[in-house]
Design a protein around this motif. Sequence first.
Motif, PDB file in Angstrom:
ATOM      1  N   PRO A 208      12.090 -23.233  -8.046  1.00 49.24           N
ATOM      2  CA  PRO A 208      12.555 -24.591  -7.743  1.00 49.24           C
ATOM      3  C   PRO A 208      11.527 -25.398  -6.945  1.00 49.24           C
ATOM      4  N   ALA A 209      11.391 -26.677  -7.302  1.00 47.19           N
ATOM      5  CA  ALA A 209      10.532 -27.571  -6.533  1.00 47.19           C
ATOM      6  C   ALA A 209      11.053 -27.647  -5.104  1.00 47.19           C
ATOM      7  N   GLY A 210      10.134 -27.665  -4.153  1.00 48.98           N
ATOM      8  CA  GLY A 210      10.503 -27.723  -2.751  1.00 48.98           C
ATOM      9  C   GLY A 210      10.603 -26.373  -2.075  1.00 48.98           C
ATOM     10  N   THR A 211      10.502 -25.288  -2.856  1.00 51.68           N
ATOM     11  CA  THR A 211      10.516 -23.950  -2.254  1.00 51.68           C
ATOM     12  C   THR A 211       9.345 -23.817  -1.284  1.00 51.68           C
ATOM     13  N   THR A 212       9.622 -23.324  -0.080  1.00 45.80           N
ATOM     14  CA  THR A 212       8.579 -23.184   0.940  1.00 45.80           C
ATOM     15  C   THR A 212       7.538 -22.151   0.528  1.00 45.80           C
ATOM     16  N   ILE A 213       6.266 -22.490   0.719  1.00 43.94           N
ATOM     17  CA  ILE A 213       5.162 -21.560   0.474  1.00 43.94           C
ATOM     18  C   ILE A 213       4.646 -21.080   1.821  1.00 43.94           C
ATOM     19  N   VAL A 214       4.618 -19.759   1.994  1.00 45.95           N
ATOM     20  CA  VAL A 214       4.163 -19.122   3.231  1.00 45.95           C
ATOM     21  C   VAL A 214       2.826 -18.432   2.960  1.00 45.95           C
ATOM     22  N   ALA A 215       1.880 -18.565   3.874  1.00 47.49           N
ATOM     23  CA  ALA A 215       0.570 -17.917   3.713  1.00 47.49           C
ATOM     24  C   ALA A 215       0.743 -16.410   3.628  1.00 47.49           C
ATOM     25  N   GLY A 216       0.090 -15.787   2.652  1.00 51.71           N
ATOM     26  CA  GLY A 216       0.272 -14.370   2.397  1.00 51.71           C
ATOM     27  C   GLY A 216      -0.794 -13.496   3.020  1.00 51.71           C
ATOM     28  N   MET A 217      -1.002 -12.325   2.417  1.00 47.96           N
ATOM     29  CA  MET A 217      -2.001 -11.369   2.875  1.00 47.96           C
ATOM     30  C   MET A 217      -2.565 -10.665   1.648  1.00 47.96           C
ATOM     31  N   THR A 218      -3.545  -9.788   1.848  1.00 49.23           N
ATOM     32  CA  THR A 218      -4.095  -9.027   0.740  1.00 49.23           C
ATOM     33  C   THR A 218      -3.075  -8.006   0.243  1.00 49.23           C
ATOM     34  N   ASP A 219      -3.330  -7.471  -0.956  1.00 51.46           N
ATOM     35  CA  ASP A 219      -2.363  -6.550  -1.560  1.00 51.46           C
ATOM     36  C   ASP A 219      -2.171  -5.288  -0.727  1.00 51.46           C
ATOM     37  N   GLY A 220      -3.235  -4.794  -0.083  1.00 52.19           N
ATOM     38  CA  GLY A 220      -3.094  -3.615   0.764  1.00 52.19           C
ATOM     39  C   GLY A 220      -2.193  -3.881   1.957  1.00 52.19           C
ATOM     40  N   CYS A 221      -2.362  -5.049   2.579  1.00 49.63           N
ATOM     41  CA  CYS A 221      -1.498  -5.412   3.707  1.00 49.63           C
ATOM     42  C   CYS A 221      -0.067  -5.651   3.238  1.00 49.63           C
ATOM     43  N   ALA A 222       0.071  -6.239   2.050  1.00 50.36           N
ATOM     44  CA  ALA A 222       1.405  -6.478   1.502  1.00 50.36           C
ATOM     45  C   ALA A 222       2.137  -5.165   1.263  1.00 50.36           C
ATOM     46  N   ALA A 223       1.416  -4.176   0.745  1.00 50.72           N
ATOM     47  CA  ALA A 223       2.029  -2.867   0.529  1.00 50.72           C
ATOM     48  C   ALA A 223       2.419  -2.228   1.849  1.00 50.72           C
ATOM     49  N   GLN A 224       1.619  -2.482   2.879  1.00 52.94           N
ATOM     50  CA  GLN A 224       1.957  -1.931   4.191  1.00 52.94           C
ATOM     51  C   GLN A 224       3.247  -2.543   4.717  1.00 52.94           C
ATOM     52  N   ILE A 225       3.418  -3.832   4.538  1.00 51.70           N
ATOM     53  CA  ILE A 225       4.670  -4.470   4.956  1.00 51.70           C
ATOM     54  C   ILE A 225       5.831  -3.885   4.167  1.00 51.70           C
ATOM     55  N   ALA A 226       5.631  -3.713   2.854  1.00 53.05           N
ATOM     56  CA  ALA A 226       6.690  -3.160   2.007  1.00 53.05           C
ATOM     57  C   ALA A 226       7.040  -1.733   2.388  1.00 53.05           C
ATOM     58  N   SER A 227       6.095  -1.016   2.989  1.00 50.21           N
ATOM     59  CA  SER A 227       6.351   0.364   3.398  1.00 50.21           C
ATOM     60  C   SER A 227       7.173   0.441   4.680  1.00 50.21           C
ATOM     61  N   GLY A 228       7.212  -0.661   5.431  1.00 47.05           N
ATOM     62  CA  GLY A 228       7.870  -0.641   6.727  1.00 47.05           C
ATOM     63  C   GLY A 228       7.025  -0.023   7.821  1.00 47.05           C
ATOM     64  N   ALA A 229       5.777   0.348   7.510  1.00 47.46           N
ATOM     65  CA  ALA A 229       4.887   1.004   8.482  1.00 47.46           C
ATOM     66  C   ALA A 229       4.217  -0.051   9.355  1.00 47.46           C
ATOM     67  N   LEU A 230       4.955  -0.577  10.312  1.00 44.75           N
ATOM     68  CA  LEU A 230       4.448  -1.655  11.150  1.00 44.75           C
ATOM     69  C   LEU A 230       4.439  -1.311  12.630  1.00 44.75           C
ATOM     70  N   ALA A 231       4.829  -0.084  12.974  1.00 45.37           N
ATOM     71  CA  ALA A 231       4.742   0.357  14.366  1.00 45.37           C
ATOM     72  C   ALA A 231       3.332   0.866  14.652  1.00 45.37           C
ATOM     73  N   VAL A 232       2.851   0.668  15.865  1.00 46.83           N
ATOM     74  CA  VAL A 232       1.512   1.128  16.233  1.00 46.83           C
ATOM     75  C   VAL A 232       1.396   2.635  16.002  1.00 46.83           C
ATOM     76  N   GLY A 233       0.328   3.041  15.319  1.00 50.08           N
ATOM     77  CA  GLY A 233       0.093   4.452  15.005  1.00 50.08           C
ATOM     78  C   GLY A 233       0.578   4.871  13.634  1.00 50.08           C
ATOM     79  N   SER A 234       1.337   4.013  12.950  1.00 54.71           N
ATOM     80  CA  SER A 234       1.824   4.358  11.611  1.00 54.71           C
ATOM     81  C   SER A 234       0.788   3.950  10.561  1.00 54.71           C
ATOM     82  N   TRP A 235       0.856   4.614   9.401  1.00 55.51           N
ATOM     83  CA  TRP A 235      -0.112   4.375   8.331  1.00 55.51           C
ATOM     84  C   TRP A 235       0.592   4.327   6.989  1.00 55.51           C
ATOM     85  N   ASN A 236       0.013   3.547   6.109  1.00 57.44           N
ATOM     86  CA  ASN A 236       0.497   3.465   4.735  1.00 57.44           C
ATOM     87  C   ASN A 236      -0.664   3.729   3.790  1.00 57.44           C
TER      88      ASN A 236
END
Length: 476
Positions: A208-236
């Motif tokens: 839909p027109a007007g949908t907000t566009i948010v600045a993204g990240m690289t695919d590796g970082c995107a996969a890390q977000i999708a993994s939920g591995a966002l605590a310090v010391g965690s790895w994806n």
Amino acid sequence: MWMGIDLGTQSVRAVVAGDDGEILGSGSAPLTGRRDGVRHEQRPLDWWTAVCAASRRALRDGPAPRALAVCATSGTVLLGDAAGRPLTPGVMYDDGRAAAEAARAGTSPSWGLPKAMWLLREHGGAADGGAVRIMHQADVVLARLAGTPLPTDSSHALKTGYDSEWDAWPWRRLGKLGLPDGLFPDVVRPGTRIGEVGRAAAEETGIPAGTTIVAGMTDGCAAQIASGALAVGSWNSVLGTTLVLKGVTSSPVEDPAGVVYNHRAPDGSRLPGGASGVGGGALTATFRDADPARLDALARAHEPARVVAYPLVATGERFPFVAPEATGFLLGEPASDAEHWLALLTGVGLVERLCFDYLDLLGAPAHGALTFTGGAVRSRYWSRLRADILGRPVRIPRYSEPALGMAVLAAYGAGATDTLHRAAARMVRLRHVLHPHPTRTAWYTEPYLTLVDELERRGWLPGPVAAHARTRTENP
């Protein structure tokens, strides 16, 4: 509802996810490129065509997202004009033609900066006139979505020379390389609202027109977000065509060799990691018409692999060492396709283990929770094999694609939660945990050391790294 779009090497994937992480719509479209030796290019128009097809399929059941974000391959660049229209092919992350420029810039040939320098030299862009702009893969799609060029994000800009510590382009350094200010896009932090979908793009994509566009990240970082591995010391560990490792630290991981680089998360924490040239692409190149499930079942009878493989997808390695001349190899002769398949699967796991040993050498906290994502997690056998080789428990999310990571980032950027970590905690679901078997882990000490020895003998793996890897087998 939130939308994520992932521009991969072989396809574009789009998903729409609810606040609880349930996938409400998904779609994909294939991508092809031109490979010739060290050359690897794709047509930017193909990216947009695939985005339109994937988005329409994801939205065919009617879910309308409030916001979206886009991720793409790290280090892929091209030249465009002031209106955001591509002027050159997209030079992909693993294109090796910018070796001379990389030496001048002091970076890996896989980075976007030397590729941009090479493009300017080869295509003779009017850099001094301001008519040419350096663009990243995601920038092309964002410009089409909004109908106007948008700022790029600091994650995609990192390998084009952006200084994430100072949140600025290093103009003096870039000027010494003959690159004037006008070449480079404006940069914002990932998760920043940067625009809206325009009417023309809405007609082509179904978004839909007007949908907000948010600045993204690289695919590796995107996969890390999708993994939920966002605590310090965690790895994806993201395993698809190639292998990418990303972790979370409170401060940058310093690497004089430049093998490990540090993205910056929206909350200011660091996402250190590296991208190897090994991966599932070696399987498809060797067994073009294979049935992976059938070969997985046959491979079990041949464990542990007696043939040691270094399964590079293409010429050149980037992590855990830099060797533009590196090529894949086999030590031994497989007696069957099943044994060859097992050697390739095992080889990727052995290189993955070497990557973690290198991170340990740099002092990175690498003993936190480990998550596997990427297309390879569809093979439970391969995931179990990798867990055994690494000798550590592995979390497998229910949905592990980078597109979901961008949906999570879109939710955060649109204000659904106050932190990215909370958005991921709400939207990322765990499927199961794999636990290594000590006996099987012990099987892989000898082939691991054999691979380390051979990589050092060929002059690709530095001696101190090889020595540390050997020490870690004795004191894991």
